[in-house]
Design a protein around this motif. Structure first.
Motif, PDB file in Angstrom:
ATOM      1  N   THR A 224      25.156  21.004  58.148  1.00 42.94           N
ATOM      2  CA  THR A 224      25.936  21.885  57.284  1.00 42.94           C
ATOM      3  C   THR A 224      26.961  22.628  58.123  1.00 42.94           C
ATOM      4  O   THR A 224      26.967  22.553  59.360  1.00 42.94           O
ATOM      5  CB  THR A 224      25.021  22.919  56.604  1.00 42.94           C
ATOM      6  N   VAL A 225      27.822  23.370  57.452  1.00 41.08           N
ATOM      7  CA  VAL A 225      28.789  24.198  58.171  1.00 41.08           C
ATOM      8  C   VAL A 225      28.037  25.322  58.872  1.00 41.08           C
ATOM      9  O   VAL A 225      26.943  25.731  58.467  1.00 41.08           O
ATOM     10  CB  VAL A 225      29.849  24.771  57.213  1.00 41.08           C
ATOM     11  N   ALA A 226      28.641  25.863  59.937  1.00 39.21           N
ATOM     12  CA  ALA A 226      27.962  26.888  60.733  1.00 39.21           C
ATOM     13  C   ALA A 226      27.962  28.247  60.047  1.00 39.21           C
ATOM     14  O   ALA A 226      27.033  29.036  60.206  1.00 39.21           O
ATOM     15  CB  ALA A 226      28.626  27.002  62.101  1.00 39.21           C
ATOM     16  N   THR A 227      29.002  28.540  59.286  1.00 33.95           N
ATOM     17  CA  THR A 227      29.093  29.838  58.608  1.00 33.95           C
ATOM     18  C   THR A 227      29.351  29.614  57.125  1.00 33.95           C
ATOM     19  O   THR A 227      30.006  28.637  56.740  1.00 33.95           O
ATOM     20  CB  THR A 227      30.228  30.690  59.198  1.00 33.95           C
TER      21      THR A 227
ATOM     22  N   GLN B 103      21.003  23.612  59.203  1.00 32.34           N
ATOM     23  CA  GLN B 103      20.332  22.480  58.554  1.00 32.34           C
ATOM     24  C   GLN B 103      21.007  21.167  58.965  1.00 32.34           C
ATOM     25  O   GLN B 103      22.232  21.068  59.041  1.00 32.34           O
ATOM     26  CB  GLN B 103      20.386  22.643  57.031  1.00 32.34           C
ATOM     27  N   HIS B 104      20.149  20.168  59.222  1.00 31.15           N
ATOM     28  CA  HIS B 104      20.622  18.851  59.665  1.00 31.15           C
ATOM     29  C   HIS B 104      19.898  17.761  58.878  1.00 31.15           C
ATOM     30  O   HIS B 104      18.847  18.003  58.267  1.00 31.15           O
ATOM     31  CB  HIS B 104      20.313  18.633  61.160  1.00 31.15           C
TER      32      HIS B 104
ATOM     33  N   VAL C  30      15.322  15.504  56.683  1.00 34.25           N
ATOM     34  CA  VAL C  30      16.165  16.704  56.641  1.00 34.25           C
ATOM     35  C   VAL C  30      15.361  17.839  57.256  1.00 34.25           C
ATOM     36  O   VAL C  30      14.170  17.994  56.975  1.00 34.25           O
ATOM     37  CB  VAL C  30      16.574  17.039  55.194  1.00 34.25           C
ATOM     38  N   PHE C  31      16.012  18.659  58.076  1.00 33.20           N
ATOM     39  CA  PHE C  31      15.280  19.703  58.783  1.00 33.20           C
ATOM     40  C   PHE C  31      16.233  20.844  59.126  1.00 33.20           C
ATOM     41  O   PHE C  31      17.469  20.707  59.049  1.00 33.20           O
ATOM     42  CB  PHE C  31      14.670  19.142  60.074  1.00 33.20           C
ATOM     43  N   GLU C  32      15.643  21.961  59.483  1.00 32.33           N
ATOM     44  CA  GLU C  32      16.393  23.088  60.017  1.00 32.33           C
ATOM     45  C   GLU C  32      16.075  23.219  61.498  1.00 32.33           C
ATOM     46  O   GLU C  32      14.909  23.296  61.882  1.00 32.33           O
ATOM     47  CB  GLU C  32      16.036  24.402  59.307  1.00 32.33           C
TER      48      GLU C  32
END
Length: 672
Positions: A76-79, A119-120, A141-143
């Motif tokens: 996801t985007v960082a911010t 999240q990736h 999918v994980f954080e």
């Protein structure tokens, strides 16, 4: 013409079976996970892993061999996006995939800098020896969480030339270093203070806390709009003098690791050293004041609208624009202006009601430029006088640029505290500014009777909004009440509080008390008088030195009403027939307002008082409604002791009862 034939096409028959792919060591695959009924949970359960994680995978091919794998990571985007937040994970694009022949690898996943979480999704599919891929890649999918961002060590200090002052008042400059150790905490006030013009130095070092990671760089921010990124070889930032403006500051430093996670530390400080303040009133011995033993004053003609004689040793003199505040001596005196006299007053003196009080002060400032508020277009010609030193702006010179003053009054008779606002900054010579105050001293009209508490705060050239105001004493009355000896205070406080009280708080009384004049011819009764009957002739005379008559108020501040108002109340105290100490206050003798004299002939001693020794209490007030209108005036009690003949025997009857409701007098009984 000839005939021929064409051989039919052989149909394509791809009998090569696609390989299968598994992720063998990771949080459970979010594609294959199922709940108890066998359905995928919605939303899927997202697991957490460290930013540095060792993944394992495997593949199989029923009719051949797996020659390698293609893997991809999306995130996801960082911010968060304003108005949207964090959007869903994107799918992998073809260019995102990387080939490997291995079946495991250690990954370092990126995280958001501030939260340390991101999240990736990890995708991987096998390829067989015929080049055929697995059409259903394995995925989870994980954080990723950066639980061990770098440790950062930060040292901060400021150094620069500041003014110092010897005990004798001589100024000199000294290069001084100030350590900065305070960190940002919204629950506390700033505790580190540095000069407004100085060099700021910040030095740091970062240390990784997770094996296999390293500090990739740093980001810092002080007055910059955005964080300034630097690489890991940079360990210092220096701001030269003048590069940072005065005010409350927070230096923020982030040490960023290779995953993008960061540790943040701060240093909070105020870039401005607050000024100091003291009273610097008139020198009683420097000018030929008239000295009556009770008062010391200068008198000018009653018809004059102002005085033209400079009062040496004060700021009512050319010294007011030539002597900088830092050079003014400590002297706890002040001026009072009443009628055509200028009085020299000191701590706990009494000034006239409706007089002017003039406060003169000195001050010291260690660091700020001398940005005095003076406009060259001000109509006062003094602003163009080259000898008016204090009206000329310049670099730091050890002096504040002005003052703000306050005088609160604990009013008579209740002691309630009347608290006006502090004045604006003075001097301020600017015709375009509605707060214009072209005075060097502070002038206060004293129109309420009571005890006054004066406090003055110096302000430096950087201004009060950036901490340039002397705020060492928040409340002058509270400090004086704590420190002053009884009966005016509790006699407590620390040595520091007692020093502040002595230096920065001035107290005095407002309103000369009304006075009974028993030496007046025919005054009656007199002290110790022996009466021939049980009746008293009252021929009372009183005076008020500073009358303020509400029925004929003064036409201006600085003088009295043209007529006086004295209020008398009379009571009798002695023993009643039951032998108890009793006070009787006949209603006819209460709160009688006169211009100054009061006569009542042959007023009988109340029959409730039967003793030979009688105390007559005369209350004299300079206000008609002192009890209702606090601060209007003051009352003073005088006791006169007389001896009277014994009353008739019927007055001492055992059937005597004290006066009750409807009586023309009030009684107060006291047990002897």
């Amino acid at each position: 013409m000839g005939f021929g034939c064409r051989q039919a096409l052989t149909p394509a028959d791809d009998r090569n079976q696609a390989p299968e792919t598994w992720i063998t060591a990771a949080p459970q695959d979010t594609i294959t996970i199922r709940d108890i009924p066998g359905q995928p949970p919605s939303p899927p359960i997202i697991g957490n892993i460290p930013v540095r994680f060792h993944l394992y995978w495997a593949g199989a091919d029923q009719d051949g061999a797996v020659t390698g794998f293609y893997w991809a990571v999306v995130e996801t985007v960082a911010t968060p996006i304003p108005g949207i937040g964090i959007p869903p994970l994107p799918g992998p694009r073809a260019r995102d995939y990387r080939f490997t022949s291995r079946t495991d690898s250690t990954f370092i996943f990126n995280v958001a800098e501030l939260s340390g979480v991101r999240q990736h999704a990890f995708f991987i599919y096998a390829v067989d020896n015929a080049g055929k891929p697995d059409p259903t890649p394995a995925r989870f999918v994980f954080e990723a969480r950066d639980r061990f961002p770098p440790r950062v060590l930060l040292e901060a200090f400021a150094d620069g030339d500041v003014f110092r002052q010897t005990p004798g008042g001589t100024l000199f400059t000294k290069d001084t270093t100030y350590a900065i150790t305070d960190t940002l905490n919204l629950q506390t006030e700033v505790s580190d203070f540095v000069p407004s013009v100085c060099r700021l130095t910040f030095r740091w070092r970062g240390e990784p806390r997770l094996e296999g990671t390293y500090v990739a760089g740093y980001k810092y921010k002080l007055d910059e709009t955005d964080f300034v990124p630097v690489d890991s070889s940079v360990h210092e930032k220096v701001y030269p003098p003048g590069a940072v403006t005065a005010g409350d500051k927070v230096f923020t430093l982030r040490a960023v690791d290779q995953a993008g996670g960061a540790t943040e530390t701060t240093r909070r400080f105020r870039m401005n050293l607050a000024p100091d303040t003291w009273f610097s009133g008139p020198d009683p011995g420097a000018f030929g004041y008239t000295n009556t033993g009770r008062d010391r004053f200068f008198e000018y003609p009653p018809t004059a609208t102002e005085w033209t004689v400079p009062l040496t040793g004060s700021l009512l003199h050319r010294d007011s624009v030539q002597v900088l505040p830092a050079a003014r001596p400590v002297r706890k005196t002040f001026f009072e202006i009443y009628k055509n006299r200028i009085y020299v007053r000191s701590e706990n003196d009494t000034v006239h009601l409706n007089s002017w009080v003039v406060l003169e002060n000195g001050g010291f400032d260690q660091d700020s430029p001398y940005r005095i508020k003076v406009s060259p277009v001000d109509p006062n010609p003094i602003v163009l006088d080259p000898g008016a030193t204090i009206l000329q702006a310049g670099p730091p010179n050890g002096s504040p640029v002005g003052f703000r003053s306050f005088i609160g009054v604990a009013v008579d008779p209740t002691g309630s505290y009347s608290t006006p606002s502090f004045t604006g900054l003075y001097p301020l010579f600017d015709p375009t500014d509605p707060r214009r105050a072209p005075t060097i001293s502070s002038y206060w009209s004293m129109t309420q009777s009571g005890r006054a508490f004066a406090l003055v705060r110096a302000e430096d050239g950087d201004g009060r909004v950036v901490g340039g105001l002397d705020f060492t004493v928040p409340d002058p009355r509270a400090l004086a009440t704590l420190v002053d000896p009884p009966p005016l205070g509790s006699g407590g406080g620390t040595q520091q509080e007692r020093n502040l009280r002595q230096k920065k708080v001035m107290t005095f009384f407002v309103n000369k008390s009304p006075a009974l004049l028993p030496a007046t011819p025919n005054f009656s009764p007199t002290e110790g008088q022996v009466l021939t009957t049980r009746s008293v002739d009252f021929r009372l005379t009183a005076d008020d030195e500073d009358p303020v008559n509400p029925n004929n108020p003064p036409t201006r501040v600085g003088g009295p009403s043209t007529s006086k108002l004295i209020r008398f109340s009379i009571s009798f105290r002695g023993l009643n027939p039951a032998g108890r100490d009793t006070t009787i206050a006949p209603l006819a003798l209460q709160r009688v307002s006169t211009p100054g004299s009061y006569t009542v002939l042959s007023y009988p001693i109340p029959p409730e008082v039967v003793s030979a020794n009688v105390t007559i209490r005369i209350e004299v007030c300079d206000c008609p409604q002192c009890e209702l209108l606090a601060g209007q005036g003051r009352c003073i009690n005088y006791d006169i002791h007389v001896t009277a003949p014994a009353p008739p025997s019927s007055s001492t009857s055992s059937n005597w009862v004290p006066p009750g409701p409807g009586s023309d007098r009030a009684a107060v009984e006291k047990t002897p």
